[in-house]
Write a protein that holds these residues in place. Structure first.
Motif, PDB file in Angstrom:
ATOM      1  N   SER A 169       0.779  -1.334   0.154  1.00 62.18           N
ATOM      2  CA  SER A 169       0.018   0.136   0.112  1.00 62.18           C
ATOM      3  C   SER A 169       0.427   1.018  -0.629  1.00 62.18           C
ATOM      4  O   SER A 169       1.364   1.157   0.895  1.00 62.18           O
ATOM      5  CB  SER A 169      -0.614  -0.079   1.284  1.00 62.18           C
ATOM      6  OG  SER A 169      -2.071   0.902   1.552  1.00 62.18           O
ATOM      7  N   ASP A 172      -3.412   4.215   3.122  1.00 65.77           N
ATOM      8  CA  ASP A 172      -3.653   3.943   4.314  1.00 65.77           C
ATOM      9  C   ASP A 172      -3.423   1.798   4.354  1.00 65.77           C
ATOM     10  O   ASP A 172      -3.477   1.813   2.337  1.00 65.77           O
ATOM     11  CB  ASP A 172      -4.857   3.081   4.110  1.00 65.77           C
ATOM     12  CG  ASP A 172      -4.935   4.973   5.314  1.00 65.77           C
ATOM     13  OD1 ASP A 172      -3.926   5.703   4.873  1.00 65.77           O
ATOM     14  OD2 ASP A 172      -5.902   5.747   4.928  1.00 65.77           O
ATOM     15  N   ALA A 177      -7.663   1.563   6.603  1.00 67.83           N
ATOM     16  CA  ALA A 177      -9.169   1.637   5.644  1.00 67.83           C
ATOM     17  C   ALA A 177     -10.017   1.437   6.442  1.00 67.83           C
ATOM     18  O   ALA A 177     -11.114   2.328   6.409  1.00 67.83           O
ATOM     19  CB  ALA A 177      -8.825   1.643   4.025  1.00 67.83           C
ATOM     20  N   LYS A 180     -10.823   3.512  10.018  1.00 67.60           N
ATOM     21  CA  LYS A 180     -11.681   5.006   9.346  1.00 67.60           C
ATOM     22  C   LYS A 180     -12.434   5.214   8.823  1.00 67.60           C
ATOM     23  O   LYS A 180     -13.231   6.304   9.464  1.00 67.60           O
ATOM     24  CB  LYS A 180     -10.372   5.501   8.174  1.00 67.60           C
ATOM     25  CG  LYS A 180      -8.727   6.069   9.247  1.00 67.60           C
ATOM     26  CD  LYS A 180      -7.629   6.114   7.577  1.00 67.60           C
ATOM     27  CE  LYS A 180      -6.362   6.270   8.435  1.00 67.60           C
ATOM     28  NZ  LYS A 180      -5.401   7.647   7.810  1.00 67.60           N
ATOM     29  N   THR A 181     -12.940   4.252   8.244  1.00 67.28           N
ATOM     30  CA  THR A 181     -14.834   3.902   7.734  1.00 67.28           C
ATOM     31  C   THR A 181     -15.383   3.842   8.488  1.00 67.28           C
ATOM     32  O   THR A 181     -16.306   4.541   9.017  1.00 67.28           O
ATOM     33  CB  THR A 181     -13.960   2.790   6.332  1.00 67.28           C
ATOM     34  OG1 THR A 181     -13.475   3.245   5.858  1.00 67.28           O
ATOM     35  CG2 THR A 181     -15.813   2.387   6.126  1.00 67.28           C
ATOM     36  N   PHE A 223      -6.024   2.775  -0.205  1.00 72.10           N
ATOM     37  CA  PHE A 223      -6.484   2.759   0.239  1.00 72.10           C
ATOM     38  C   PHE A 223      -6.892   4.121   0.144  1.00 72.10           C
ATOM     39  O   PHE A 223      -8.145   4.298   0.883  1.00 72.10           O
ATOM     40  CB  PHE A 223      -6.898   1.894   0.824  1.00 72.10           C
ATOM     41  CG  PHE A 223      -6.663   0.309   0.655  1.00 72.10           C
ATOM     42  CD1 PHE A 223      -7.893  -0.239  -0.124  1.00 72.10           C
ATOM     43  CD2 PHE A 223      -5.995  -0.190   0.834  1.00 72.10           C
ATOM     44  CE1 PHE A 223      -7.608  -1.874  -0.796  1.00 72.10           C
ATOM     45  CE2 PHE A 223      -5.443  -1.975   0.129  1.00 72.10           C
ATOM     46  CZ  PHE A 223      -6.685  -2.338  -0.489  1.00 72.10           C
ATOM     47  N   SER A 224      -6.617   5.338   0.730  1.00 68.67           N
ATOM     48  CA  SER A 224      -6.845   6.632   1.236  1.00 68.67           C
ATOM     49  C   SER A 224      -7.856   7.477   0.329  1.00 68.67           C
ATOM     50  O   SER A 224      -8.926   7.166   0.339  1.00 68.67           O
ATOM     51  CB  SER A 224      -5.546   7.156   1.001  1.00 68.67           C
ATOM     52  OG  SER A 224      -5.664   8.557   0.895  1.00 68.67           O
ATOM     53  N   LYS A 227     -10.865   5.781   1.357  1.00 66.44           N
ATOM     54  CA  LYS A 227     -11.913   6.076   2.122  1.00 66.44           C
ATOM     55  C   LYS A 227     -12.302   7.746   2.363  1.00 66.44           C
ATOM     56  O   LYS A 227     -13.650   7.699   3.080  1.00 66.44           O
ATOM     57  CB  LYS A 227     -10.907   6.658   3.540  1.00 66.44           C
ATOM     58  CG  LYS A 227     -10.774   7.014   4.886  1.00 66.44           C
ATOM     59  CD  LYS A 227      -9.758   7.739   5.536  1.00 66.44           C
ATOM     60  CE  LYS A 227      -9.311   8.579   4.816  1.00 66.44           C
ATOM     61  NZ  LYS A 227      -8.059   9.411   4.849  1.00 66.44           N
ATOM     62  N   VAL A 259     -13.072  -2.847  -1.530  1.00 65.51           N
ATOM     63  CA  VAL A 259     -11.284  -3.415  -0.803  1.00 65.51           C
ATOM     64  C   VAL A 259     -11.219  -5.068  -1.103  1.00 65.51           C
ATOM     65  O   VAL A 259     -10.369  -5.241  -1.848  1.00 65.51           O
ATOM     66  CB  VAL A 259     -11.591  -3.125   0.813  1.00 65.51           C
ATOM     67  CG1 VAL A 259     -10.601  -4.181   1.273  1.00 65.51           C
ATOM     68  CG2 VAL A 259     -11.636  -2.327   0.987  1.00 65.51           C
TER      69      VAL A 259
END
Length: 359
Positions: A169, A172, A177, A180-181, A223-224, A227, A259
């Motif tokens: 990655s 993130d 992720a 944070k989600t 993955f940022s 998010k 994801v």
């Protein structure tokens, strides 16, 4: 649970494993003849929940309080004494520096008192070895997906200790992720399992979320942006006064689908690129049921095999450290004169023991 082929022709060792890299204290005893003898795990979730994430100083203090009682519990469950321990393995990185120091200090102090060897183990190598603690371990080479709160990496394992980074990655990690989600959705810590649970009630078709970097060549992840897309979606729902329980579940499901799809696409690409037909998945996110099912479905169609740890070995635990330690200690590897712990430590810096370990 034992893979005796790894230890054929070597002396029998009882290895005590200590895992203190973050917010879970794991202790286990692994016997190279009979397998995992006993293990215990203490989670600090309740300690950190009110802060919405791990507080390093609190984590270190809790490891100090819990490690020795857990060692006593593991030995009691195994009906053994400290004098029955032949060696000690402990996590020396990567992880929270203070937490690592606690585990290393306890491990080396006990080892010195008993007159037995000690060895610091790479945390992610422990995760990588966890799926091999089975009756049918994979043969080298294989591709490994290490996916957790701090890491999302694709690794080619040529042999024990011989690892090549294929992709990782760029921002993130997948687990990060998820966490944070969870915060965006107002879910409690730890977020990953909460998102997965909520996603079970969601509609996967309601929102169109991106599958980041799947159209780019290579095997890196990002993955940022996903998010951020989730945050934008939630803002629109709130502005429309439509952030209902069902809407939150739909967001969770569409996020999880994005994801999972991304990881599956990259894993298939890695197996094809490396011309191998075995994928090993490890780390906390490897417990995600939808990810497991989708990988099995996709790779079976490709004539490939996917392996992952038992659910209780997906999270941080002492068993994986004891097993990885047993693999190295059984070949004579020991701590250097001046051992150290490392908050950051690329797995590609590891080297095999003097003799190759394999099936």
């Amino acid at each position: 649970m034992v893979s005796s082929a790894f230890f054929e022709g070597r002396c029998i060792l009882r290895v005590l494993g200590l895992e203190t890299s973050c917010d879970e204290t794991g202790v286990a005893l692994y016997d190279t003849e009979v397998g995992l003898v006993s293990d215990a795990l203490y989670s600090q979730v309740a300690v950190h929940a009110e802060y919405g994430g791990v507080v390093p100083e609190l984590a270190s203090r809790d490891h100090i309080r819990k490690t020795l009682p857990l060692i006593d519990r593991v030995l009691s469950d195994a009906q053994l004494q400290k004098s029955d321990i032949d060696a000690i393995a402990y996590t020396s990185g990567p992880g929270l520096l203070g937490a690592l120091i606690v585990g290393a200090t306890i491990a080396r102090s006990i080892a010195a008192g008993l007159g037995v060897p000690a060895l610091g183990i790479h945390h992610m190598e422990g995760h990588l070895m966890a799926p091999l603690m089975s009756d049918d371990p994979p043969e080298y080479p294989f591709v490994a997906l290490l996916v957790s709160g701090g890491h999302t990496q694709l690794i080619r394992a040529n042999a024990f200790g011989d690892y090549q980074l294929l992709g990782e990655s760029l921002d993130d990690a997948a687990g990060e992720a998820f966490d944070k989600t969870a915060k965006l959705l107002g879910l409690p810590y730890p977020g990953g399992p909460q998102v997965a649970q909520l996603a079970e009630l969601g509609n996967p078709e309601r929102f169109s979320f991106p599958r980041p970097m799947v159209k780019h060549p290579g095997l890196d992840f990002s993955f940022s942006g996903l998010k951020t897309h989730v945050g934008t979606c939630i803002k629109k729902l709130r502005a429309a006064d439509d952030l209902s329980d069902q809407s939150r579940a739909d967001v969770a499901r569409c996020f999880e689908e994005a994801v999972v799809d991304t990881l599956v696409i990259k894993c298939k690409r890695a197996l094809k690129q490396e011309s191998v037909n075995t994928l090993v998945m490890a780390g906390g996110v490897s417990a995600n049921r939808r990810l497991r099912a989708r990988l099995e479905e996709a790779l079976t169609k490709e004539g490939a095999r996917v392996l992952y740890p038992a659910p209780h070995l997906c999270t941080d635990n002492g068993a994986m450290i004891a097993f990885a330690g047993a693999l190295r200690l059984s070949q004579g590897q020991r701590d250097p004169d001046l051992p150290s712990v490392r908050a950051r430590w690329p797995i590609t810096e590891l080297t095999p023991p003097d003799c190759e370990v394999g099936v």
